[in-house]
Design a protein around this motif. Structure first.
Motif, PDB file in Angstrom:
ATOM      1  N   LEU A 387      30.716 -41.501 -29.523  1.00 12.60           N
ATOM      2  CA  LEU A 387      31.129 -40.758 -30.740  1.00 12.60           C
ATOM      3  C   LEU A 387      29.955 -39.551 -30.780  1.00 12.60           C
ATOM      4  O   LEU A 387      28.987 -39.681 -30.321  1.00 12.60           O
ATOM      5  N   SER A 388      30.339 -38.666 -31.633  1.00 12.05           N
ATOM      6  CA  SER A 388      29.449 -37.392 -32.093  1.00 12.05           C
ATOM      7  C   SER A 388      28.556 -37.890 -33.280  1.00 12.05           C
ATOM      8  O   SER A 388      29.283 -38.371 -34.177  1.00 12.05           O
ATOM      9  N   LEU A 389      27.634 -37.435 -33.648  1.00 17.33           N
ATOM     10  CA  LEU A 389      26.817 -37.288 -34.864  1.00 17.33           C
ATOM     11  C   LEU A 389      26.318 -36.113 -35.434  1.00 17.33           C
ATOM     12  O   LEU A 389      25.795 -34.993 -34.764  1.00 17.33           O
ATOM     13  N   LYS A 390      26.507 -35.891 -36.601  1.00 18.43           N
ATOM     14  CA  LYS A 390      25.734 -34.942 -37.426  1.00 18.43           C
ATOM     15  C   LYS A 390      24.468 -35.154 -38.288  1.00 18.43           C
ATOM     16  O   LYS A 390      24.607 -36.139 -39.251  1.00 18.43           O
ATOM     17  N   LEU A 419      16.748 -40.723 -31.434  1.00 21.41           N
ATOM     18  CA  LEU A 419      18.025 -41.162 -30.816  1.00 21.41           C
ATOM     19  C   LEU A 419      18.358 -40.903 -29.190  1.00 21.41           C
ATOM     20  O   LEU A 419      18.729 -42.034 -28.665  1.00 21.41           O
ATOM     21  N   VAL A 420      17.882 -39.680 -28.761  1.00 21.62           N
ATOM     22  CA  VAL A 420      17.971 -39.302 -27.545  1.00 21.62           C
ATOM     23  C   VAL A 420      16.980 -40.237 -26.643  1.00 21.62           C
ATOM     24  O   VAL A 420      17.409 -40.663 -25.494  1.00 21.62           O
ATOM     25  N   SER A 427      23.770 -33.839 -26.379  1.00 22.55           N
ATOM     26  CA  SER A 427      24.811 -32.832 -26.398  1.00 22.55           C
ATOM     27  C   SER A 427      25.777 -33.277 -27.570  1.00 22.55           C
ATOM     28  O   SER A 427      26.628 -32.516 -28.069  1.00 22.55           O
ATOM     29  N   LYS A 428      25.843 -34.555 -27.925  1.00 22.11           N
ATOM     30  CA  LYS A 428      26.751 -35.037 -28.885  1.00 22.11           C
ATOM     31  C   LYS A 428      26.086 -35.029 -30.427  1.00 22.11           C
ATOM     32  O   LYS A 428      26.814 -35.872 -31.208  1.00 22.11           O
ATOM     33  N   ILE A 429      24.797 -34.747 -30.597  1.00 19.38           N
ATOM     34  CA  ILE A 429      24.174 -34.906 -31.741  1.00 19.38           C
ATOM     35  C   ILE A 429      23.914 -33.246 -32.246  1.00 19.38           C
ATOM     36  O   ILE A 429      23.085 -32.559 -31.638  1.00 19.38           O
ATOM     37  N   ASP A 430      24.448 -32.882 -33.453  1.00 18.28           N
ATOM     38  CA  ASP A 430      24.005 -31.528 -33.903  1.00 18.28           C
ATOM     39  C   ASP A 430      23.083 -31.772 -35.125  1.00 18.28           C
ATOM     40  O   ASP A 430      23.059 -32.810 -35.899  1.00 18.28           O
ATOM     41  N   ILE A 431      22.079 -30.858 -35.466  1.00 20.24           N
ATOM     42  CA  ILE A 431      21.287 -30.900 -36.306  1.00 20.24           C
ATOM     43  C   ILE A 431      21.394 -29.773 -37.328  1.00 20.24           C
ATOM     44  O   ILE A 431      21.823 -28.635 -36.979  1.00 20.24           O
ATOM     45  N   GLU A 432      20.859 -30.115 -38.607  1.00 19.67           N
ATOM     46  CA  GLU A 432      20.874 -28.982 -39.527  1.00 19.67           C
ATOM     47  C   GLU A 432      20.145 -29.146 -40.775  1.00 19.67           C
ATOM     48  O   GLU A 432      20.039 -30.106 -41.277  1.00 19.67           O
ATOM     49  N   GLY A 433      19.199 -28.218 -41.087  1.00 21.55           N
ATOM     50  CA  GLY A 433      18.325 -28.215 -42.412  1.00 21.55           C
ATOM     51  C   GLY A 433      18.996 -27.528 -43.529  1.00 21.55           C
ATOM     52  O   GLY A 433      19.433 -26.390 -43.434  1.00 21.55           O
ATOM     53  N   ALA A 445      18.526 -42.203 -58.383  1.00 27.03           N
ATOM     54  CA  ALA A 445      18.156 -42.919 -57.011  1.00 27.03           C
ATOM     55  C   ALA A 445      16.877 -42.195 -56.503  1.00 27.03           C
ATOM     56  O   ALA A 445      16.217 -42.773 -55.875  1.00 27.03           O
ATOM     57  N   ARG A 446      16.639 -40.927 -56.689  1.00 28.30           N
ATOM     58  CA  ARG A 446      15.517 -40.311 -56.297  1.00 28.30           C
ATOM     59  C   ARG A 446      14.350 -40.776 -56.768  1.00 28.30           C
ATOM     60  O   ARG A 446      12.993 -40.939 -56.385  1.00 28.30           O
ATOM     61  N   ARG A 447      14.127 -41.224 -58.107  1.00 26.12           N
ATOM     62  CA  ARG A 447      13.143 -41.806 -59.008  1.00 26.12           C
ATOM     63  C   ARG A 447      12.790 -43.115 -58.192  1.00 26.12           C
ATOM     64  O   ARG A 447      11.369 -43.373 -58.090  1.00 26.12           O
ATOM     65  N   ARG A 448      13.849 -44.014 -58.071  1.00 30.76           N
ATOM     66  CA  ARG A 448      13.595 -45.159 -57.325  1.00 30.76           C
ATOM     67  C   ARG A 448      13.003 -45.146 -55.852  1.00 30.76           C
ATOM     68  O   ARG A 448      12.076 -46.014 -55.738  1.00 30.76           O
ATOM     69  N   GLN A 449      13.502 -44.190 -55.158  1.00 32.37           N
ATOM     70  CA  GLN A 449      13.074 -44.059 -53.725  1.00 32.37           C
ATOM     71  C   GLN A 449      12.788 -42.573 -53.589  1.00 32.37           C
ATOM     72  O   GLN A 449      13.833 -41.781 -53.247  1.00 32.37           O
ATOM     73  N   PRO A 450      11.666 -41.895 -53.600  1.00 34.57           N
ATOM     74  CA  PRO A 450      11.285 -40.399 -53.292  1.00 34.57           C
ATOM     75  C   PRO A 450      11.995 -39.978 -51.890  1.00 34.57           C
ATOM     76  O   PRO A 450      12.477 -38.897 -51.909  1.00 34.57           O
ATOM     77  N   ASN A 451      12.224 -40.708 -51.034  1.00 35.90           N
ATOM     78  CA  ASN A 451      12.883 -39.998 -49.841  1.00 35.90           C
ATOM     79  C   ASN A 451      14.448 -40.458 -49.803  1.00 35.90           C
ATOM     80  O   ASN A 451      14.870 -40.119 -48.733  1.00 35.90           O
ATOM     81  N   ALA A 452      15.116 -40.890 -50.879  1.00 39.60           N
ATOM     82  CA  ALA A 452      16.629 -40.999 -50.872  1.00 39.60           C
ATOM     83  C   ALA A 452      17.015 -39.809 -50.683  1.00 39.60           C
ATOM     84  O   ALA A 452      16.944 -38.726 -51.483  1.00 39.60           O
ATOM     85  N   GLY A 453      18.096 -39.445 -49.640  1.00 42.86           N
ATOM     86  CA  GLY A 453      18.822 -38.308 -49.444  1.00 42.86           C
ATOM     87  C   GLY A 453      18.188 -37.252 -48.564  1.00 42.86           C
ATOM     88  O   GLY A 453      18.480 -36.141 -48.511  1.00 42.86           O
ATOM     89  N   LEU A 454      16.901 -37.795 -47.976  1.00 50.11           N
ATOM     90  CA  LEU A 454      16.353 -36.823 -47.230  1.00 50.11           C
ATOM     91  C   LEU A 454      17.314 -36.623 -45.976  1.00 50.11           C
ATOM     92  O   LEU A 454      17.021 -35.484 -45.499  1.00 50.11           O
ATOM     93  N   ILE A 455      17.689 -37.777 -45.418  1.00 49.03           N
ATOM     94  CA  ILE A 455      18.722 -37.637 -44.315  1.00 49.03           C
ATOM     95  C   ILE A 455      20.037 -38.321 -44.658  1.00 49.03           C
ATOM     96  O   ILE A 455      19.892 -39.039 -45.202  1.00 49.03           O
ATOM     97  N   GLN A 456      21.023 -37.444 -43.923  1.00 50.27           N
ATOM     98  CA  GLN A 456      22.282 -37.841 -44.017  1.00 50.27           C
ATOM     99  C   GLN A 456      22.797 -37.859 -42.757  1.00 50.27           C
ATOM    100  O   GLN A 456      22.674 -36.779 -41.988  1.00 50.27           O
ATOM    101  N   LEU A 457      23.514 -38.943 -42.306  1.00 48.60           N
ATOM    102  CA  LEU A 457      24.116 -38.962 -41.149  1.00 48.60           C
ATOM    103  C   LEU A 457      25.658 -39.170 -41.056  1.00 48.60           C
ATOM    104  O   LEU A 457      26.125 -39.877 -41.928  1.00 48.60           O
ATOM    105  N   THR A 458      26.492 -38.412 -40.171  1.00 49.98           N
ATOM    106  CA  THR A 458      27.771 -38.212 -40.267  1.00 49.98           C
ATOM    107  C   THR A 458      28.411 -38.353 -39.054  1.00 49.98           C
ATOM    108  O   THR A 458      27.990 -37.691 -37.959  1.00 49.98           O
ATOM    109  N   LEU A 459      29.361 -39.386 -38.713  1.00 52.49           N
ATOM    110  CA  LEU A 459      30.059 -39.728 -37.524  1.00 52.49           C
ATOM    111  C   LEU A 459      31.011 -38.583 -37.127  1.00 52.49           C
ATOM    112  O   LEU A 459      31.795 -38.257 -38.319  1.00 52.49           O
ATOM    113  N   VAL A 460      31.274 -37.932 -36.090  1.00 51.79           N
ATOM    114  CA  VAL A 460      32.064 -36.965 -35.663  1.00 51.79           C
ATOM    115  C   VAL A 460      32.889 -37.546 -34.648  1.00 51.79           C
ATOM    116  O   VAL A 460      32.442 -37.901 -33.427  1.00 51.79           O
ATOM    117  N   GLN A 461      34.218 -37.756 -34.826  1.00 49.47           N
ATOM    118  CA  GLN A 461      35.304 -38.404 -33.726  1.00 49.47           C
ATOM    119  C   GLN A 461      35.849 -37.124 -32.677  1.00 49.47           C
ATOM    120  O   GLN A 461      35.985 -36.204 -33.271  1.00 49.47           O
TER     121      GLN A 461
END
Length: 461
Positions: A387-390, A419-420, A427-433, A445-461
């Motif tokens: 699978l590919s990943l974003k 991951l690599v 070649s199957k992993i794309d990144i974006e800021g 959620a951000r108050r409970r965990q300051p790092n919440a939402g820093l990274i989101q991973l999405t599977l690409v079929q």
């Protein structure tokens, strides 16, 4: 190892016998007045230090694990000083042992077992303590003995958080050999610095039977020794020979027999004593041979072997019984299991858990080690299902500067690089800021965990 053990016990008995002969031999015209009553001979010692499978002698490269760790050990002993240079010492010790990276590896270079943890429940031994020389307030010493060791060990297998337990609490005979220094810091109080190597008569101290050598571990310690008895009496171990038996304790006696008779009596007495020492050594060697004999050569003595006559080159457990085939081989799967290239709900859950676990050290793109196990699960998923990943990284700030956005991109790239490096296809992993907050991440959620939402991973079929 058996030869070394027999030699060590023989040396111990010879030294004890020589010390006894020396103490009983004096000039013809004088006799010793007992002086032990004028000194404190009993003492108690306590110590704490470092226990590790690494030893200063022997080939550590042949140990079952290649990366030893340091753990806490502690001990107590009781000693009876028979002369100013020799004493009998009873030791009790406990602690932990730990090491990483088993000697054997999978075909892909990963270790079959990543770690072992052993708890030394207790050990009890009896040793001879030899003071080499008295150097003022310093006494270098050697110890040699034997005893019984009780321990419990577990293994940590590769790609699994589960442990592989050994069959309950185990015990084995062991030989402690030590070297150290004692400093007289006060009347009847000594500072003890020592190093001890413990040779275990088994290969399961680390729960991993591999190779043909038995296990061993060292104990480097610092402690205090306290003389027991009246404080007005000096400690016998701290006295030089000339002080133990001064000239005023020699009593004149007249010879009652002729010089020729005296010489013959001394010769006969020494011959009798030498013959007795030889008989004691022969008896000790015979008993030792019965304890260490291994008829089928599987590394387990006959006294503990529950499965005698094991075929040659058969891997066995601590009781001498053949191990199951899957434990002996410990090989990774030969053929890759083909699975459908469709992301399931379980796959999406793995991705979501991994994304939530990713944390970074403040102001950097360095990933915290707590996220590694979950990211390893993502690598396994991507490689198996192709699978590919974003990877999307967010600044988590309502107003983001160029520096914040640049850091977000670096963090996305850091996740991809991890991951690599673990085997994923780059070649199957794309990144974006991105600036701002990740979609769906609440303020609570951000108050409970300051790092919440820093990274989101999405599977690409």
């Amino acid at each position: 190892m058996r030869c070394r053990l027999e030699g060590a016990f023989s040396l111990l008995l010879l030294i004890i016998a020589a010390n006894t002969l020396f103490a009983q031999t004096d000039t013809i015209h004088h006799t010793r007045v007992p002086v032990n009553s004028s000194f404190r001979t009993w003492s108690i010692g306590v110590s704490s230090g470092i226990s590790t499978p690494y030893t200063l002698i022997g080939q550590n490269s042949k140990q079952d694990f290649t990366s030893p760790d340091m753990q806490l050990g502690y001990a107590i002993y009781f000693k009876d000083q028979l002369s100013n240079s020799f004493g009998i010492q009873a030791d009790l010790m406990a602690g932990k042992l730990k090491a990483d990276h088993s000697y054997q590896k999978f075909a892909n270079g990963e270790f079959i077992y990543t770690q072992f943890d052993t708890k030394v429940n207790w050990s009890a031994s009896l040793s001879g303590n030899f003071i080499i020389v008295h150097l003022g307030v310093v006494q270098p010493y050697l110890t040699l003995g034997g005893g019984v060791l009780s321990y419990s060990a577990v293994l940590h297998a590769y790609y699994s958080t589960e442990t592989v337990p050994v069959q309950g609490t185990l015990s084995s005979f062991f030989v402690p050999i030590g070297l150290g220094l004692k400093f007289d810091i006060a009347r009847g109080i000594n500072l003890d610095l020592g190093y001890q190597i413990n040779f275990v008569m088994a290969d399961n101290l680390d729960a991993y039977t591999y190779g043909t050598t038995n296990d061993r571990f060292s104990y480097t310690h610092i402690g205090l020794e306290f003389a027991l008895g009246k404080r007005s009496k000096p400690q016998l171990a701290a006295q030089r020979k000339s002080k133990v038996i001064p000239n005023k304790n020699l009593v004149q006696q007249q010879p009652l027999i002729t010089p020729v008779q005296i010489q013959q009596t001394v010769v006969d007495s020494e011959k009798i004593k030498r013959d007795q020492v030889k008989r004691d050594l022969d008896s000790t060697n015979a008993r030792l041979a019965r304890l260490t004999i291994d008829s089928d050569g599987d590394g387990v003595p006959d006294v503990k072997d529950k499965c005698p006559n094991t075929p040659p080159n058969t891997k066995v457990d601590t009781f001498g019984c053949p191990l199951p085939a899957k434990i002996i081989e410990a090989k990774p799967p030969v053929a890759e299991v083909k699975r459908p290239l469709v992301a399931t709900d379980e796959d999406k859950r793995i991705i979501s858990v991994a994304a939530k676990s990713v944390e970074f050290y403040t102001g950097t793109e360095i990933i915290s080690g707590r996220a590694f196990p979950n990211l390893n699960s993502v690598v396994k998923l991507l490689t198996e299902k192709k699978l590919s990943l974003k990877v999307n990284a967010y600044t988590n700030k309502a107003r983001s500067s160029d520096r914040d956005l640049s850091l977000a991109k670096l963090r996305a790239e850091a996740v991809k690089n991890y991951l690599v490096n673990k085997g994923a296809d780059g070649s199957k992993i794309d990144i974006e800021g991105h600036s701002g907050f990740a979609p769906g991440t609440t303020a609570a959620a951000r108050r409970r965990q300051p790092n919440a939402g820093l990274i989101q991973l999405t599977l690409v079929q």
